[in-house]
Scaffold this motif. Sequence first.
Motif, PDB file in Angstrom:
ATOM      1  N   PRO A 174       0.830  -1.216   0.000  1.00  0.00           N
ATOM      2  CA  PRO A 174       0.000   0.000   0.000  1.00  0.00           C
ATOM      3  C   PRO A 174       0.856   1.254   0.000  1.00  0.00           C
ATOM      4  O   PRO A 174       2.033   1.236   0.379  1.00  0.00           O
ATOM      5  CB  PRO A 174      -0.812  -0.128   1.292  1.00  0.00           C
ATOM      6  N   LEU A 175       0.251   2.350  -0.417  1.00  0.00           N
ATOM      7  CA  LEU A 175       0.922   3.639  -0.429  1.00  0.00           C
ATOM      8  C   LEU A 175       0.363   4.477   0.714  1.00  0.00           C
ATOM      9  O   LEU A 175      -0.800   4.891   0.687  1.00  0.00           O
ATOM     10  CB  LEU A 175       0.695   4.348  -1.772  1.00  0.00           C
ATOM     11  N   ASP A 176       1.185   4.685   1.739  1.00  0.00           N
ATOM     12  CA  ASP A 176       0.766   5.462   2.911  1.00  0.00           C
ATOM     13  C   ASP A 176      -0.518   4.899   3.513  1.00  0.00           C
ATOM     14  O   ASP A 176      -1.435   5.630   3.892  1.00  0.00           O
ATOM     15  CB  ASP A 176       0.579   6.929   2.531  1.00  0.00           C
ATOM     16  N   GLY A 177      -0.593   3.580   3.594  1.00  0.00           N
ATOM     17  CA  GLY A 177      -1.736   2.931   4.201  1.00  0.00           C
ATOM     18  C   GLY A 177      -2.946   2.786   3.306  1.00  0.00           C
ATOM     19  O   GLY A 177      -3.970   2.255   3.742  1.00  0.00           O
ATOM     20  N   ASP A 217       1.314  -5.342  11.359  1.00  0.00           N
ATOM     21  CA  ASP A 217       1.510  -4.530  10.161  1.00  0.00           C
ATOM     22  C   ASP A 217       1.943  -3.103  10.488  1.00  0.00           C
ATOM     23  O   ASP A 217       2.794  -2.540   9.791  1.00  0.00           O
ATOM     24  CB  ASP A 217       0.210  -4.494   9.347  1.00  0.00           C
ATOM     25  N   GLN A 218       1.354  -2.508  11.518  1.00  0.00           N
ATOM     26  CA  GLN A 218       1.617  -1.103  11.820  1.00  0.00           C
ATOM     27  C   GLN A 218       2.793  -0.909  12.759  1.00  0.00           C
ATOM     28  O   GLN A 218       3.483   0.098  12.682  1.00  0.00           O
ATOM     29  CB  GLN A 218       0.371  -0.457  12.437  1.00  0.00           C
ATOM     30  N   ASN A 219       3.029  -1.849  13.672  1.00  0.00           N
ATOM     31  CA  ASN A 219       4.058  -1.682  14.694  1.00  0.00           C
ATOM     32  C   ASN A 219       5.218  -2.653  14.545  1.00  0.00           C
ATOM     33  O   ASN A 219       6.112  -2.666  15.394  1.00  0.00           O
ATOM     34  CB  ASN A 219       3.440  -1.840  16.092  1.00  0.00           C
ATOM     35  N   GLY A 220       5.196  -3.460  13.479  1.00  0.00           N
ATOM     36  CA  GLY A 220       6.317  -4.363  13.241  1.00  0.00           C
ATOM     37  C   GLY A 220       6.457  -5.483  14.250  1.00  0.00           C
ATOM     38  O   GLY A 220       7.570  -5.987  14.456  1.00  0.00           O
ATOM     39  N   LEU A 221       5.364  -5.899  14.880  1.00  0.00           N
ATOM     40  CA  LEU A 221       5.438  -6.966  15.888  1.00  0.00           C
ATOM     41  C   LEU A 221       5.322  -8.318  15.196  1.00  0.00           C
ATOM     42  O   LEU A 221       4.320  -9.029  15.310  1.00  0.00           O
ATOM     43  CB  LEU A 221       4.323  -6.768  16.917  1.00  0.00           C
TER      44      LEU A 221
END
Length: 851
Positions: free
Chosen positions: A429-432, A613-617
């Motif tokens: 995705p591009l910027d979410g 996805d958002q926090n790299g967990l």
Amino acid sequence: MTSLWRHLTWPTWRDQPGRVVLAVIAVMLGVALAFGVHLLNGAALTEFARAARSVNGQPDLVLRARSGPLTDADFIALLQQPEVAAANPVLQGQAVWRGKTGADERPLLIRITGADVLALLASAGGARPLAPDLLPQVDGGGPGALLGARTLHLNAAARRHLAEGQTTLTLRIAVPGDPTPRDVEFAVGGRIAAGNAPLALLDIADAQQLLGRLGALDRIDVQLADGVDARAWAARQPAHWRAEPPADEGERLSDMTRAYRVNLGLLALMALFTGSFLVYAVLSLATAQRQPQWALVGVLGVSARMRWRLILIEGAAIGVVGTALGLALGVGLAAGALKLLGSDLGLHGEGGSSVGLLFNQPLLGPGLAYGALGLVAALAAALAPALTVRRIAPALVLKGLGLPAGRTLPAWVGLGLLALGAALATLPPLDGTPVAAYLSMFVLLIGGMALVPALVRGLAALLARLPSGALLLLARERSRDQATEARRSLAGVLVALALAVAMTVMIGSFRASLMQWLDHALPADLYVRSSLRGPDGLPAPLAPAYLQAVDQLPAIARSAPQRSTRVRLAPGAEPVSLTARPLDEGGLPLLQRWQGERAPGALAVWVNEAGRDQNGLQPGRVLTVELVDSGRRVSVQVMGVWRDYSRQSAALWMALADYRAASGDERITELALWLHPGQPLDAARQAVRAAAAQAEDIDTAAAGELRALSLNIFDRSFAITVWLQAVALAVGLFGVIASQSAQALARKREFGLLRHLGLSRRALMKLLLVEASLTGGAGALAGLGLGLGLSAVLVFVVNPQSFHWSMEMHLPVARLAVLVGLAFAAAVGASLLAGRRALGADAVRAVREDA
């Protein structure tokens, strides 16, 4: 040019205004929906940002502690700095208001904001007041009335719950560390303008005592003296302070809701996209009806370029009128929604007219942009009929030989577009926002339409294996030679059917996956939590005595306690949700598991897809987190990723025993209860509520109720997509009817010639049935195949990238069969009806006149 338009176009529009009105409505609806959605989103974001500024003010910096709360000592130390011009300490919490009267007897959750009223009053006279909308306005009594003991100043959303003449109110509050909630009576003070949700302002000292947080502060709003560099000042502060500019709440909400807004906007543009095919159908039909006139003026000297321009002018006229009406209707739709729902779109208590919000945002630029989209859609729809008229040979048309055969793209072009669409779907995705995925869907549609001629020829080739005959030979040759025309006539229904199939599969897959997830997430019979809220807005802990009493109830077979709290993934980061409960990994809706070694000393946690996805967990990652309630730092390792349809932000699960060992916190905020077989649910619910000191402090919900509520919310959320599917499919079906009518009218002399050669009317109808079955079957098959491809992009790419929700694909076979059958029946039925009209006496007369 004007004279030609008046003689060639106006009679058709005058005699058949219905088709023109439908074309204008198609453009109008597409523009109105897209522009209205844009205005409504903009108004909501503008109002949210305004409301946030009214509550939080506009300080230069906001001071918070890097760990735990600030204290009064921090506030005193801050005031001693000469660079600080003004400062306002803030403490926030929530309470339940039960003593109100009126038709709505349900308890009201009200937000409590503690602030230094004297600081607000002192800053109000300056050029830069800290929070002018928080400053109470008191009728009489002077400034002293602002500082009355246990006096609440209410905003409009809270005041509308007051009875006539009511001067006191009682709040029920859960105090941290005290298992027993308490009732506190307050005097009703002045009015504050801040906020849309029910809000009460309290002096900071009273707020600390009321909320059981003596000496604690959530934040301090800081206003620096003129000429002081905020960044340099913040860098000189103690290490345990975190001074940052105030957050742009409007931008934060915009980031949070971008996926919803983009998807809703694209759904609205879908109506414009399918509407362009209706414009194409109308202009194609009008072009076919005026074929002799176009040929005649061509013989008389009107150039091909002039004919082409006249058709484009017709499309532009439809586009201009439809766009103008659509922009006006879009403003009306947005204004009506704001009038009905209020400035917060119905999220909170205070409604009323908020139409002025529409004009507090840029209108000219978006209006021109959406107007240009409507005009471009109409012109694009007019381009194919214009090119057809430009390419006609006037002398041949006057001889009754019809329109020239369309140009056919090689099959490899369509296959290449399908391959390109599939490749685009794999891009991130591009910027979410899944920009590449949406582009992939568009390319797949174009590639599918490019393959329709090849599909028609393939189906026509199958006729060669059937017993030969004149009718089959004519149908086969006609379908092979006019395959490009089939693509044009089926374009509208192909796109509409593909989108309808895609949305049907996506919604069905999402709903089926949601039901499976609810079965995992709601295994118990009854769920219990406190109706009160803690300072962080989470449910207040349940009293230990109440927990023991529930476990001893005869109806309860077993219980599973749960602790809902928050955790920071990095120092100073915004807290995320943490749920601690007894975990059986085999029962978790896991998508990924860590197969490697367990890190020594690290506690096991499981994260949702948004956290991954958002926090790299990612599974296997080891990190140190801070437990917000206790302030302790704990090493954890991500052991897996679980599916979570309840959030779009990061959330963690942890075993309750591990949480208690790491935090020392024994409190419980929720209970899951399993009943003994045969126990009536209502009786158990009453017993669970009666075990509390006050039954009103307990909220209960059965698993079936939560499932029904979740599915009801889901169905209401997707109601607009179902409506748009129906609109798109109706537009596509009308488009294929109009296109088939255009082709039948264009073949009037051909039919007359075949009648003269000895074919009966019944035989010609059979011929049309075979041809329509070939083209309709090709369109239905292509629409189904394209729809399944688009649904795969929606299910496996768009939803995970937009909302961080994965799902399995489920095919609702019955609904898909209805959609495909409807499209096929419409194509065949339209061709037969149009052919029956074209096979009348006029067809024979046309051949005689031509002779």
